[in-house]
Design a protein around this motif. Structure first.
Motif, PDB file in Angstrom:
ATOM      1  N   ASP A   6       0.901  -1.270   0.028  1.00  0.00           N
ATOM      2  CA  ASP A   6       0.031   0.017  -0.044  1.00  0.00           C
ATOM      3  C   ASP A   6       1.042   1.212  -0.119  1.00  0.00           C
ATOM      4  OD1 ASP A   6       1.086  -0.025   2.327  1.00  0.00           O
ATOM      5  OD2 ASP A   6      -0.704   0.081   3.586  1.00  0.00           O
ATOM      6  N   GLY A   7       2.165   1.146  -0.349  1.00  0.00           N
ATOM      7  CA  GLY A   7       3.133   2.046  -0.510  1.00  0.00           C
ATOM      8  C   GLY A   7       4.015   2.092   0.689  1.00  0.00           C
ATOM      9  N   ALA A   8       3.693   1.719   1.693  1.00  0.00           N
ATOM     10  CA  ALA A   8       4.600   1.551   2.870  1.00  0.00           C
ATOM     11  C   ALA A   8       6.029   0.706   2.597  1.00  0.00           C
ATOM     12  CB  ALA A   8       3.924   0.776   4.021  1.00  0.00           C
ATOM     13  N   VAL A   9       6.919   0.909   3.388  1.00  0.00           N
ATOM     14  CA  VAL A   9       8.346   0.270   3.136  1.00  0.00           C
ATOM     15  C   VAL A   9       8.098  -0.823   4.039  1.00  0.00           C
ATOM     16  CG1 VAL A   9      10.607   0.331   3.686  1.00  0.00           C
ATOM     17  CG2 VAL A   9       9.489   2.272   2.678  1.00  0.00           C
ATOM     18  N   VAL A  10       8.351  -2.275   3.563  1.00  0.00           N
ATOM     19  CA  VAL A  10       8.245  -3.067   4.235  1.00  0.00           C
ATOM     20  C   VAL A  10       9.611  -3.792   4.545  1.00  0.00           C
ATOM     21  CG1 VAL A  10       7.417  -5.874   4.088  1.00  0.00           C
ATOM     22  CG2 VAL A  10       6.234  -4.079   2.905  1.00  0.00           C
ATOM     23  N   HIS A  11       9.731  -4.041   5.910  1.00  0.00           N
ATOM     24  CA  HIS A  11      11.117  -4.598   6.272  1.00  0.00           C
ATOM     25  C   HIS A  11      10.612  -6.048   6.841  1.00  0.00           C
ATOM     26  CE1 HIS A  11      12.530  -0.436   6.877  1.00  0.00           C
ATOM     27  NE2 HIS A  11      11.339  -0.148   7.129  1.00  0.00           N
ATOM     28  N   ALA A  12      11.120  -6.844   5.692  1.00  0.00           N
ATOM     29  CA  ALA A  12      11.041  -8.340   5.790  1.00  0.00           C
ATOM     30  C   ALA A  12      12.117  -9.265   6.388  1.00  0.00           C
ATOM     31  CB  ALA A  12      10.328  -8.773   4.605  1.00  0.00           C
ATOM     32  N   SER A  13      12.001 -10.195   7.157  1.00  0.00           N
ATOM     33  CA  SER A  13      12.962 -11.157   7.750  1.00  0.00           C
ATOM     34  C   SER A  13      12.562 -12.528   8.061  1.00  0.00           C
ATOM     35  CB  SER A  13      13.649 -10.413   9.062  1.00  0.00           C
ATOM     36  OG  SER A  13      12.673 -10.196   9.919  1.00  0.00           O
ATOM     37  N   ALA A  14      13.516 -13.501   8.205  1.00  0.00           N
ATOM     38  CA  ALA A  14      12.988 -14.652   8.252  1.00  0.00           C
ATOM     39  C   ALA A  14      14.169 -15.465   8.874  1.00  0.00           C
ATOM     40  CB  ALA A  14      12.753 -15.513   6.759  1.00  0.00           C
ATOM     41  N   GLU A  15      14.037 -16.457   9.718  1.00  0.00           N
ATOM     42  CA  GLU A  15      14.992 -17.393  10.301  1.00  0.00           C
ATOM     43  C   GLU A  15      14.360 -18.583  10.637  1.00  0.00           C
ATOM     44  OE1 GLU A  15      15.970 -16.180  14.659  1.00  0.00           O
ATOM     45  OE2 GLU A  15      13.942 -15.245  14.645  1.00  0.00           O
ATOM     46  N   VAL A  16      15.598 -19.266  10.536  1.00  0.00           N
ATOM     47  CA  VAL A  16      15.048 -20.824  11.040  1.00  0.00           C
ATOM     48  C   VAL A  16      15.472 -21.350  12.359  1.00  0.00           C
ATOM     49  CG1 VAL A  16      15.444 -23.216  10.524  1.00  0.00           C
ATOM     50  CG2 VAL A  16      15.033 -21.655   8.690  1.00  0.00           C
ATOM     51  N   ARG A  17      14.992 -21.759  13.188  1.00  0.00           N
ATOM     52  CA  ARG A  17      15.463 -22.008  14.588  1.00  0.00           C
ATOM     53  C   ARG A  17      15.328 -23.411  14.790  1.00  0.00           C
ATOM     54  NH1 ARG A  17      13.284 -17.339  18.750  1.00  0.00           N
ATOM     55  NH2 ARG A  17      14.303 -15.692  17.750  1.00  0.00           N
ATOM     56  N   ASP A  18      16.576 -23.812  15.586  1.00  0.00           N
ATOM     57  CA  ASP A  18      16.288 -25.359  16.157  1.00  0.00           C
ATOM     58  C   ASP A  18      15.291 -25.290  17.382  1.00  0.00           C
ATOM     59  OD1 ASP A  18      18.143 -26.350  14.126  1.00  0.00           O
ATOM     60  OD2 ASP A  18      19.744 -26.397  15.586  1.00  0.00           O
ATOM     61  N   LEU A  19      14.456 -26.295  17.317  1.00  0.00           N
ATOM     62  CA  LEU A  19      13.532 -26.414  18.649  1.00  0.00           C
ATOM     63  C   LEU A  19      14.255 -27.145  19.610  1.00  0.00           C
ATOM     64  CD1 LEU A  19      10.435 -27.885  16.672  1.00  0.00           C
ATOM     65  CD2 LEU A  19      10.463 -25.732  17.476  1.00  0.00           C
ATOM     66  N   ASP A  20      13.943 -26.648  20.924  1.00  0.00           N
ATOM     67  CA  ASP A  20      14.667 -27.285  21.971  1.00  0.00           C
ATOM     68  C   ASP A  20      14.501 -28.821  22.071  1.00  0.00           C
ATOM     69  OD1 ASP A  20      16.098 -26.011  24.588  1.00  0.00           O
ATOM     70  OD2 ASP A  20      14.756 -27.689  25.132  1.00  0.00           O
ATOM     71  N   ALA A  21      15.520 -29.274  22.604  1.00  0.00           N
ATOM     72  CA  ALA A  21      15.437 -30.818  22.972  1.00  0.00           C
ATOM     73  C   ALA A  21      14.196 -31.141  23.616  1.00  0.00           C
ATOM     74  CB  ALA A  21      16.804 -31.344  23.436  1.00  0.00           C
ATOM     75  N   SER A  22      13.728 -30.368  24.673  1.00  0.00           N
ATOM     76  CA  SER A  22      12.534 -30.411  25.295  1.00  0.00           C
ATOM     77  C   SER A  22      11.242 -30.406  24.360  1.00  0.00           C
ATOM     78  CB  SER A  22      12.306 -29.312  26.584  1.00  0.00           C
ATOM     79  OG  SER A  22      12.301 -27.945  25.898  1.00  0.00           O
ATOM     80  N   TYR A  23      11.291 -29.930  23.180  1.00  0.00           N
ATOM     81  CA  TYR A  23      10.123 -29.865  22.591  1.00  0.00           C
ATOM     82  C   TYR A  23       9.139 -31.328  22.387  1.00  0.00           C
ATOM     83  CZ  TYR A  23       7.007 -29.717  18.231  1.00  0.00           C
ATOM     84  OH  TYR A  23       5.922 -29.739  17.564  1.00  0.00           O
TER      85      TYR A  23
END
Length: 122
Positions: free
Chosen positions: A98-115
């Motif tokens: 809609d004309g706004a500047v988009v700040h996009a990011s992504a990350e992959v995290r390992d789930l904790d062993a307690s998951y």
């Protein structure tokens, strides 16, 4: 697993094909990270307020989208990088601005062993 969360500024909701994004990201997660299709789950969390720098948040000239992908440990750094790059490309495809500047990011995290998880009817 995978647990996918998409946090985003409320202002992008109308132009964000969330269903299409989730479907395409699930397919990419299966292909890149060897996940099972039925294990892919995505939650979208629109934020009512996004603050950017010193800008008055009411001006809404900036929007934020952040994708977090939680996977069981064991994927290589290359696999994680390919998945995050793909997530960003998919955001470009499924976000209409809609004309706004988009700040996009992504990350992959390992789930904790307690998951742990349970699946069943309530």
């Amino acid at each position: 697993m995978p647990q996918i969360t998409v946090d985003h500024s409320h202002s992008v909701t109308a132009g964000f094909d969330r269903e299409g994004f989730a479907r395409d990201l699930h397919a990419a997660t299966v292909e890149i990270a060897a996940a099972r299709p039925e294990a892919c789950k995505t939650q979208f969390r629109p934020a009512d307020l996004t603050a950017y720098g010193y800008e008055d948040p009411k001006e809404r000239r900036h929007a934020v989208v952040h994708v977090t992908i939680g996977l069981l440990a064991g994927r290589t750094d290359d696999t994680k990088a390919r998945l995050t790059e793909t997530a960003l490309e998919l955001l470009k495809k499924h976000l209409k601005g809609d004309g706004a500047v988009v700040h996009a990011s992504a990350e992959v995290r390992d789930l904790d062993a307690s998951y742990r998880k349970f699946e069943g009817e309530l």
